[in-house]
Design a protein around this motif. Structure first.
Motif, short mmCIF file in Angstrom:
data_model
loop_
_atom_site.label_atom_id
_atom_site.label_comp_id
_atom_site.label_asym_id
_atom_site.label_seq_id
_atom_site.Cartn_x
_atom_site.Cartn_y
_atom_site.Cartn_z
N MET A 8 56.33 79.60 5.84
CA MET A 8 55.01 79.70 6.47
C MET A 8 53.96 79.46 5.41
SD MET A 8 53.17 80.52 9.08
CE MET A 8 51.69 81.32 9.61
N ASN A 9 53.10 78.48 5.61
CA ASN A 9 52.01 78.20 4.68
C ASN A 9 50.72 78.70 5.32
OD1 ASN A 9 50.68 77.25 2.44
ND2 ASN A 9 50.55 75.17 3.17
N PHE A 10 50.05 79.63 4.63
CA PHE A 10 48.85 80.25 5.18
C PHE A 10 47.69 80.10 4.22
CE2 PHE A 10 46.26 83.85 6.71
CZ PHE A 10 46.23 83.53 8.05
N THR A 11 46.49 80.06 4.76
CA THR A 11 45.28 79.82 3.97
C THR A 11 44.54 81.12 3.65
OG1 THR A 11 43.35 78.39 3.83
CG2 THR A 11 43.79 79.42 5.97
N CYS A 12 43.45 81.01 3.00
CA CYS A 12 42.47 82.05 2.63
C CYS A 12 43.00 83.06 1.63
CB CYS A 12 41.84 82.72 3.85
SG CYS A 12 42.79 83.95 4.73
N MET A 13 43.92 82.66 0.79
CA MET A 13 44.50 83.56 -0.21
C MET A 13 43.48 84.02 -1.25
SD MET A 13 47.58 84.10 0.54
CE MET A 13 48.55 83.50 1.89
N GLU A 14 42.40 83.28 -1.44
CA GLU A 14 41.41 83.63 -2.46
C GLU A 14 40.26 84.46 -1.90
OE1 GLU A 14 39.25 80.32 -0.46
OE2 GLU A 14 41.29 81.00 -0.65
N MET A 15 40.20 84.65 -0.61
CA MET A 15 39.05 85.33 0.00
C MET A 15 39.16 86.85 -0.12
SD MET A 15 38.41 82.88 3.28
CE MET A 15 36.86 83.64 3.70
N ARG A 16 38.00 87.50 -0.31
CA ARG A 16 37.93 88.96 -0.43
C ARG A 16 37.09 89.52 0.73
NH1 ARG A 16 38.79 90.86 -6.04
NH2 ARG A 16 39.14 89.03 -7.31
N ALA A 38 54.46 89.80 8.72
CA ALA A 38 55.12 89.05 9.80
C ALA A 38 56.18 88.11 9.24
CB ALA A 38 54.08 88.26 10.60
N THR A 39 55.90 87.47 8.11
CA THR A 39 56.90 86.57 7.52
C THR A 39 58.08 87.37 6.99
OG1 THR A 39 55.71 86.51 5.40
CG2 THR A 39 55.28 84.71 6.96
N LYS A 40 57.81 88.54 6.46
CA LYS A 40 58.92 89.38 5.99
C LYS A 40 59.80 89.79 7.17
CE LYS A 40 60.18 93.45 3.40
NZ LYS A 40 59.76 94.63 2.71
N THR A 41 59.17 90.20 8.27
CA THR A 41 59.90 90.59 9.47
C THR A 41 60.72 89.42 10.01
OG1 THR A 41 58.22 92.22 10.02
CG2 THR A 41 59.66 91.52 11.81
N ALA A 42 60.14 88.22 9.95
CA ALA A 42 60.81 87.02 10.46
C ALA A 42 61.88 86.51 9.49
CB ALA A 42 59.79 85.92 10.73
N GLY A 43 61.93 87.08 8.30
CA GLY A 43 62.93 86.66 7.32
C GLY A 43 62.65 85.29 6.74
N THR A 44 61.38 84.98 6.57
CA THR A 44 61.00 83.69 6.01
C THR A 44 60.07 83.88 4.82
OG1 THR A 44 60.22 81.48 6.56
CG2 THR A 44 59.00 83.31 7.50
N GLU A 45 59.87 82.83 4.06
CA GLU A 45 59.00 82.88 2.90
C GLU A 45 57.56 82.58 3.30
OE1 GLU A 45 60.28 80.79 -0.61
OE2 GLU A 45 62.35 80.90 0.06
N LEU A 46 56.63 83.06 2.48
CA LEU A 46 55.21 82.80 2.67
C LEU A 46 54.69 81.99 1.48
CD1 LEU A 46 52.50 83.28 4.15
CD2 LEU A 46 52.26 85.39 2.81
N ALA A 47 54.04 80.89 1.78
CA ALA A 47 53.34 80.09 0.78
C ALA A 47 51.86 80.19 1.11
CB ALA A 47 53.81 78.64 0.82
N GLY A 48 51.00 79.92 0.13
CA GLY A 48 49.57 80.07 0.37
C GLY A 48 48.76 78.91 -0.15
N GLU A 49 47.50 78.90 0.28
CA GLU A 49 46.54 77.90 -0.20
C GLU A 49 45.15 78.50 -0.12
OE1 GLU A 49 45.76 75.26 3.79
OE2 GLU A 49 47.57 74.84 2.64
N ASN A 50 44.23 77.88 -0.84
CA ASN A 50 42.84 78.31 -0.79
C ASN A 50 42.13 77.60 0.36
OD1 ASN A 50 43.16 75.86 -2.43
ND2 ASN A 50 40.93 75.96 -2.65
N VAL A 51 41.01 78.18 0.79
CA VAL A 51 40.20 77.55 1.82
C VAL A 51 38.87 77.08 1.23
CG1 VAL A 51 39.11 79.68 2.65
CG2 VAL A 51 39.40 77.76 4.22
N LEU A 52 38.41 77.77 0.18
CA LEU A 52 37.11 77.46 -0.43
C LEU A 52 37.28 76.70 -1.73
CD1 LEU A 52 35.54 81.00 0.04
CD2 LEU A 52 35.22 79.00 1.52
#
Length: 141
Positions: A8-16, A38-52
């Motif tokens: 799962m690739n999700f955004t906004c990792m840099e936002m506070r 949710a990714t832990k429950t689904a048994g999958t990895e999480l990747a991230g990206e910035n939005v800003l």
């Protein structure tokens, strides 16, 4: 997702949360935590990206914080979006190199050394006035 090896690739990792307008009534940090669980429950990895498009140390620090989850499901990868020539400006580049070193080495290093004695693939050059003149002379030759 976990059954098929989906990441799962999700955004906004840099936002506070504290940087959001009160009128927005949002919590990017809370959202990232929920997606992480949710990714832990689904048994999958999480990747991230910035939005800003940001280059400051605080932004990279927040990504490092979100990459190290309390749920032991930290980021498997991080993609920096909106790369442009500002990324390579002196201070921005130093922040980026510090960030990459922290991500690749689990946050054990917080400052960039003057030389890379550990022989990693990550390096940054520091020019002294004397070496800068030699470089300029070599470039003119």
């Amino acid at each position: 997702m976990g059954k098929y090896g989906v990441v799962m690739n999700f955004t906004c990792m840099e936002m506070r949360d504290g940087k959001q307008s009160e009128n927005a009534s949002c919590s990017p940090e809370g959202l990232v935590r929920k997606v992480n669980m949710a990714t832990k429950t689904a048994g999958t990895e999480l990747a991230g990206e910035n939005v800003l498009e940001r280059y400051d140390a605080g932004t990279y620090s927040q990504v490092l914080t979100t990459s190290r989850s309390d749920s032991e499901n930290g980021l498997s990868a991080f993609t920096y979006l909106r790369m442009n020539k500002r990324w390579f400006e002196t201070e921005n580049w130093k922040h980026l190199v510090d960030f990459m070193r922290n991500m690749s080495e689990g946050g054990r290093h917080t400052k960039l050394p003057k030389s890379d004695l550990s022989k990693t693939d990550l390096s940054i050059g520091f020019l002294t006035l004397k070496s800068a003149r030699k470089t300029k002379e070599a470039a003119l030759a």
